[in-house]
Design an enzyme around this catalytic site. Structure first.
Site, PDB file in Angstrom:
ATOM      1  N   SER A 192       0.823  -1.216   0.000  1.00  0.00           N
ATOM      2  CA  SER A 192       0.000   0.000   0.000  1.00  0.00           C
ATOM      3  C   SER A 192       0.853   1.261   0.000  1.00  0.00           C
ATOM      4  CB  SER A 192      -0.899   0.019   1.236  1.00  0.00           C
ATOM      5  OG  SER A 192      -0.113   0.033   2.418  1.00  0.00           O
ATOM      6  N   ASN A 193       2.062   1.177   0.553  1.00  0.00           N
ATOM      7  CA  ASN A 193       2.789   2.415   0.853  1.00  0.00           C
ATOM      8  C   ASN A 193       3.574   3.002  -0.320  1.00  0.00           C
ATOM      9  OD1 ASN A 193       4.516   0.210   1.026  1.00  0.00           O
ATOM     10  ND2 ASN A 193       5.796   1.134   2.613  1.00  0.00           N
TER      11      ASN A 193
ATOM     12  N   HIS B 296      -3.545  -4.205  -4.320  1.00  0.00           N
ATOM     13  CA  HIS B 296      -3.752  -3.837  -2.915  1.00  0.00           C
ATOM     14  C   HIS B 296      -5.035  -3.017  -2.786  1.00  0.00           C
ATOM     15  CE1 HIS B 296      -3.090  -2.574   1.168  1.00  0.00           C
ATOM     16  NE2 HIS B 296      -2.069  -3.406   1.227  1.00  0.00           N
TER      17      HIS B 296
ATOM     18  N   GLU C   2       9.221  -9.207   1.195  1.00  0.00           N
ATOM     19  CA  GLU C   2       9.864  -8.048   1.830  1.00  0.00           C
ATOM     20  C   GLU C   2       8.919  -7.648   2.940  1.00  0.00           C
ATOM     21  OE1 GLU C   2       9.746  -4.934   2.971  1.00  0.00           O
ATOM     22  OE2 GLU C   2      10.374  -3.603   1.337  1.00  0.00           O
TER      23      GLU C   2
ATOM     24  N   CYS D  89       9.237   1.079   4.578  1.00  0.00           N
ATOM     25  CA  CYS D  89       9.840  -0.125   5.169  1.00  0.00           C
ATOM     26  C   CYS D  89      11.220   0.177   5.701  1.00  0.00           C
ATOM     27  CB  CYS D  89       9.967  -1.222   4.124  1.00  0.00           C
ATOM     28  SG  CYS D  89       8.379  -1.738   3.508  1.00  0.00           S
TER      29      CYS D  89
END
Lengths: 506, 506
Positions: free
Chosen positions: B134-135, B162, B239, B276
């Site tokens: 999503s990011n 997503h 990931e 992340c």
């Protein structure tokens, strides 16, 4: 205790869970001490192990012959192969090929926006657990490919010895440890453990970072599942065997049937058929059984037999041949025997039987037996090949007239899709240790996309680390602009080879 | 239906299990058609996708801004990065770097016994399932790194969109498919599916040969376990994020504390901390809270906020900050807010608290919050670093006087052991796409030893096949002695580079 009594004790001893944990911890300590050794130093460790094995060759071969029933010439060749492997891997890491050193200098004009200085190198994983196989007491056991590649990568190895050759395992481990010690490697970098419990604890220990395994699909899958279920899952590199289908094209069958049959017999009976690469399946054009039977019997007359590796394997072998023989449509073409020294068995069926019973294409008979399937035409052949599961190898026996035909290309493509190695007019038994070797293949042949033979096997036990923005003096040697190790470096996308490694440009 | 209604329909639709199976089968067909394309042709497919995305940039960015709350400049940069990535991968496969072409000619004098002619090349795995994050609605979503690397490898991609940006997913997929189509790629080579059920069915489908995933550890692990339990287990490249610890050395703290704090704030609040690679942990020397509080508040004044990506993430963020704040010994240094547009939060504790409560080092707060841990001395720092789990990145903020010190070397070694990327005097947010990039790291940062960013990501979706004894005319182009593709070939252990790729010899 006398030396003999000590060895006897080591052989029969089962490593306890507590001892296993101590061994792994000691291996981890040795890994920490040893990991910063230069490739040059580590290469010397491997070469010292090679020399120690050579020094003990006579005793090792004698014990191996007694424990495995394999012939001395075969064992001599296998030990030579293992020693060669250690020296080849030493050369490979000295050249720095395994480090994959990659340097991207800072670039303010980089297309997605300014690029920082970033450099990547491979580092060893840590302690590796290795499970040796029974059928190659040197090449796939204590001092075999998994051990050699893990040590070459800079890992420590805890090896779970195979119960089929316990005394040889102890002797080999002693030579290995002596070789490492003589070259100044940290104590504990290699250790032998024994027994089933030690095996499962090895896969579960948090300090173990990868597993190398050679053995059966069932045994391998159980350990693989264990590795996957850990709080921290680890890679499981399993070589699980296979069927190794061989396809004979109509033109090859016409041109040199007797030669093909004679070579087939030589390959499937080699080492009494106890090879992971044994051709367990031969596809030939349809015809009369009698055409096959006579040349097979002729070729089999020349085969000298010996006992199988263990009583356990012999029982499993007899059972699998019985199982395949009793499938509908399967006929016994050459009835073998299941005595202490078994006589080879050849089964035959119409290929079309496999459409309703794909088990015919999938059941491994680990011993001197093979199944011939007769295909009606090219279309049936392709359909059959489409039903094959993952294989270590597949083979085409063809002629010059097959080369360039669409049907050959389609067949080869289908085989390659299912195989780690595809052969043309050769036989799959005998796996050379070289740069290009790939001893792998889709599941269930193996459990990963890696190889367990050849220099590429070293990469399995490495992982990349990138360094961003570090001053030259603080960088690992492999990543310094000055390139003190004289290794290949990819700099800003372009490979720079040290002079010795540089080939001719086109 | 109008175009808008169609799009609305595609957005809210959940792919059924049956539709998923059809999509995967179509992707497999497309893979079979497309796999023999030359690298040149495949490179053109990627470039055509890049152009299609550029052509739609305005609409894509507009929809992305609405669905994600991310700023237009940020989204513009991210789309540029994704387009650049496709073109870089096109260049990489045109150069043939990914094929790892290796040729061993027959050698009767080979040390272990005569060597046959054996050659190895990488081939694509098949259909790859990709789960976007999503990011990064461009860089790690529909047309992100996993899709680009899988297509570059020659695989087909089925992408599970997503739910955080459903309309953008449909728009991006449309551009991608249009790009592939315009360049003549087989229909079905890329497809979008939606919904949780489609996701699990994708991981389980027998024709799917690998998974690329970017997301949470919990979600990733569940899918990873599913992949491992299949009859044929497949690689799961996950990931899963991390903490990205940053260590400030005493000399750096003395020399440039305010600068470090200001850069730290810039990095952990970038994209509202939804990276992340967000530095979630800052180790600084012990001292008074007030010394930290003032410069932090100063630096935070400059941060412009916006809503988090989704309400679900916002709730999880608030919960995780609450969880960490309530641990014994943790103090709120800068109280943030958890409104629609959250104000950043900074927590602090004595580093020694983590010895009894390692959770402090391991709990990700996905949003604009970070934890400062104050260490008493170098020994305590090393002990703490030893407790870190696997990280995507770790960072040292040091000075010239730290370089070459044993303590710095030991610290760096400990960090590298736990990280995919180690930085010096830079910040981990912002991951360049380049040859040397490694966006990976030990579990739980990722689920494999591979990278999901950079040209090396292509290798994940390839497996080697060796060809033994084949006549030149029947060999894949990459393995022919004539080298018609002009790619790097390792011949008998020595790399031969085509002229364009050849660097200077030392």
């Amino acid at each position: 205790m006398s030396e003999d009594a000590t060895r006897q004790d080591a052989m029969t001893q089962q490593t306890t869970a507590e001892e296993l944990a101590q061994t792994v911890e000691a291996a981890h300590e040795a890994f920490l001490k040893g990991r910063s050794a230069t490739p040059q130093t580590r290469a010397e460790w491997l070469e010292s192990v090679a020399s120690a094995l050579e020094a003990d060759a006579e005793a090792l071969i004698q014990v191996a012959a007694r424990e495995t029933h394999l012939s001395e010439p075969r064992l001599t060749g296998e030990l030579r192969r293992s020693v060669f492997q250690l020296r080849l891997f030493a050369e490979e890491i000295r050249a720095g090929e395994h480090l994959d050193a990659t340097i991207d200098h800072a670039d303010p004009e980089w297309g997605m926006g300014p690029r920082p200085d970033i450099r990547r190198v491979n580092v060893p994983l840590g302690v590796v657990g290795v499970f040796g196989a029974s059928n190659f007491p040197f090449a796939f056991s204590v001092a075999g490919g998994d051990t050699a590649s893990a040590l070459a990568a800079g890992c420590a190895v805890v090896h779970k010895g195979h119960e089929a050759h316990p005394e040889l395992a102890v002797l080999t481990a002693a030579a290995l440890v002596r070789g490492l010690e003589a070259a100044g490697a940290p104590a504990g970098l290699f250790a032998l453990v024994t027994g089933r419990e030690a095996g499962t604890e090895l896969v579960k220990h948090p300090l173990v970072k990868a597993i190398g395994f050679t053995g059966s699909t069932a045994g391998g899958r159980a350990l693989m599942d264990l590795a996957a279920k850990r709080p921290e899952p680890i890679p499981f590199y399993g070589e699980l065997g296979g069927i190794n289908a061989v396809v004979v094209t109509p033109s090859a069958w016409l041109e040199r049937r007797d030669e093909v049959i004679s070579e087939y017999v030589g390959s499937f009976t080699l080492g009494m058929g106890q090879f992971c690469t044994k051709p367990g399946l031969l596809f030939v054009p349809a015809g009369e059984d009698v055409e096959l039977q006579e040349p097979l019997e002729e070729a089999l007359r020349g085969v000298a037999g010996h006992s199988l590796l263990t009583g356990h394997l012999a029982a499993g072998y007899a059972q699998s041949v019985e199982h395949v023989s009793s499938r509908p449509g399967v006929r016994v073409l050459v009835p073998g025997s299941f005595d202490e020294v078994p006589q080879p068995t050849v089964l035959v069926a119409d290929a079309s039987e496999a459409f309703s019973d794909p088990e015919l294409l999938r059941r491994e008979m680990f011993g001197p037996a093979s199944l011939v399937l007769r295909y009606a035409d090219g279309e049936e052949l392709l359909r059959l090949v489409g039903l094959l599961e993952g294989q270590l190898t597949t083979t085409v026996q063809g002629t010059a007239s097959d080369v360039g035909q669409d049907s050959t290309d389609e067949l080869t493509q289908l085989l390659a899709e299912r195989s780690g190695r595809v052969l043309w007019n050769q036989w799959p038994t005998g796996v050379t240790v070289s740069y290009a070797q790939h001893h792998g293949g889709p599941y269930p042949a193996t459990s990963s996309n890696t190889t367990s033979v050849g220099t590429a096997a070293i990469r399995r036990f490495l992982r990349p680390v990138a360094y961003q923005g570090w001053p030259e003096a603080a960088l690992p040697e492999a990543l310094q602009d000055a390139n003190p190790w004289h290794i290949p470096q990819r700099v800003d996308g372009v490979w720079h080879l040290p002079e010795a490694a540089e080939g001719a440009a086109e």
